[in-house]
Design an enzyme around this catalytic site. Structure first.
Site, short mmCIF file in Angstrom:
data_model
loop_
_atom_site.label_atom_id
_atom_site.label_comp_id
_atom_site.label_asym_id
_atom_site.label_seq_id
_atom_site.Cartn_x
_atom_site.Cartn_y
_atom_site.Cartn_z
N LYS A 117 0.83 -1.21 0.00
CA LYS A 117 0.00 0.00 0.00
C LYS A 117 0.85 1.25 0.00
O LYS A 117 0.56 2.22 -0.68
CB LYS A 117 -0.93 0.01 1.22
CG LYS A 117 -2.15 -0.84 1.00
CD LYS A 117 -3.10 -0.76 2.17
CE LYS A 117 -4.03 -1.94 2.11
NZ LYS A 117 -4.65 -2.27 3.37
N LYS A 197 -6.42 -8.48 -12.24
CA LYS A 197 -7.33 -8.62 -11.11
C LYS A 197 -8.39 -7.51 -11.18
O LYS A 197 -8.07 -6.36 -11.50
CB LYS A 197 -6.50 -8.47 -9.82
CG LYS A 197 -7.31 -8.63 -8.56
CD LYS A 197 -6.46 -8.36 -7.32
CE LYS A 197 -7.43 -8.08 -6.19
NZ LYS A 197 -7.06 -8.38 -4.89
N LYS A 200 -11.16 -1.56 -8.57
CA LYS A 200 -11.63 -0.21 -8.87
C LYS A 200 -10.49 0.65 -9.41
O LYS A 200 -10.65 1.43 -10.35
CB LYS A 200 -12.18 0.39 -7.58
CG LYS A 200 -12.75 1.78 -7.74
CD LYS A 200 -13.11 2.35 -6.38
CE LYS A 200 -13.23 3.85 -6.46
NZ LYS A 200 -13.14 4.49 -5.14
#
Ligand code: TRP
Length: 329
Positions: A117, A197, A200
């Site tokens: 992240k 994958k 969004k």
């Protein structure tokens, strides 16, 4: 199985936007299957959304409502399953605070999603909350004394950490928490429109809120086997996202489709047209339920209130055990 004998499941989704087919096939449908045999708590984890979008919080509540609609439309039965908005059940935060005291920072710095992240979202100065993401997740599960957690493979390290935290608590204060086992979803995850994958952030999703026309149009733009240029070229269905969807939504005709594609009898344009029909037909019952739910927001809010109430009954019991184990009561 009697209510007492059922094992407890807590599972959840972090909603950063509308739910997509990847969420439906990778998680929701599985929960629907499990809800008869387990005491299921289906979480909508809004606090986890804050770990990355704390500046822009204006959409979180609406996303929570939409997620509740999608959970219900997918077939979660609020009579059996508690749909739980994380921030409505204060014990998630209480247990998170306590677990954070016994969790070494070194354990958290090693969690792969933390590094991912930070890199993907270019976070120069990570917050305490982002580092603590897995501790909050451990609290989510342990506050229900959850025994089983259905998750995707990417969540395994978080579950392992949850078990380590549970072991450490039990060792320090006496046996309180079960060590939750992961229940890996065995069916293939649906790829996104471009074969990556579904996410969004990649802009490659089919959303449960898309209209039939939007779904057909998205299917029309899907990637196929790059080696099949013309209809007569032999295709490689196992490398084709359109075929992956076909297998998921119309398994009965998958074998014949595979043969026709490989034999150069079925072209990609025609196959995508078929898939548009297959998908819109398969999703129609869900769309109908969605519409009815959207027309009745009072019902949806009631489901969430009842879910929170049931969750609080369970988590109050756990917190009583926790405070006593820690000799603070
Ligand atoms: N981290 C999970 C995900 O990204 C979401 C989540 C939060 C969760 N708390 C949980 C999943 C507890 C299972 C159990 O998908």
């Amino acid at each position: 199985m009697s209510q007492q004998k059922k094992k407890v499941i807590f599972s959840a989704m972090q909603v950063t936007g509308r739910l997509h087919l990847g969420n439906l096939e990778g998680a929701l449908r599985n929960w629907v299957r499990l809800q008869d045999d387990y005491e299921l708590y289906a979480g909508i984890v809004d606090l986890h959304s804050l770990t990355t979008s704390y500046e822009d919080t204006g959409e979180i509540l609406e996303n929570v409502r939409q997620a509740a609609v999608d959970y219900l439309a997918a077939g979660l039965d609020p009579e059996q399953t508690a749909i739980v908005v994380q921030s409505w059940v204060p014990a998630h935060c209480e247990l998170h605070a306590l677990l954070s005291m016994i969790t070494p920072v070194g354990w958290l710095e090693r969690v792969p999603t933390y590094k991912e992240k930070r890199e993907q979202l270019h976070i120069a100065s990570p917050s305490y909350g982002l580092l603590g993401y897995p501790v909050l997740m451990a609290a989510d599960i342990l506050v229900y004394r959850g025994e089983v957690v259905p998750v995707g493979r990417d969540q395994e390290p978080h579950l392992e950490l949850t078990r380590e935290i549970a072991r450490r608590f039990n060792h320090l204060y006496g046996q309180t928490f079960p060590e939750p086992q992961s229940l890996l979803t065995e069916f293939a995850v649906l790829p996104g429109l471009d074969g990556r994958k579904m996410s969004k952030s990649y802009g490659n999703c089919i959303y449960l809120s898309d209209s039939p026309d939007e779904v057909r149009e998205k299917v029309r733009t899907m990637f196929t086997d790059p080696k099949k240029i013309r209809k007569a070229d032999p295709g490689h269905p196992d490398e084709c996202p359109v075929y992956a969807y076909h297998v998921a939504y119309a398994p009965e005709s998958a074998e014949e489709t595979k043969r026709a594609c490989e034999a150069g009898e079925l072209g990609c344009v025609a196959h995508k047209k078929d898939l548009g029909d297959i998908l819109t037909e398969a999703l129609t019952p869900l769309w109908e339920r969605r519409e009815a739910l959207i027309a009745d927001p009072g019902y949806v809010d009631g489901v969430l209130q009842k879910g929170a109430q049931r969750a609080c009954e369970k988590t109050d019991e756990t917190m009583e055990l926790v405070w006593r184990a820690m000799k603070l009561r």
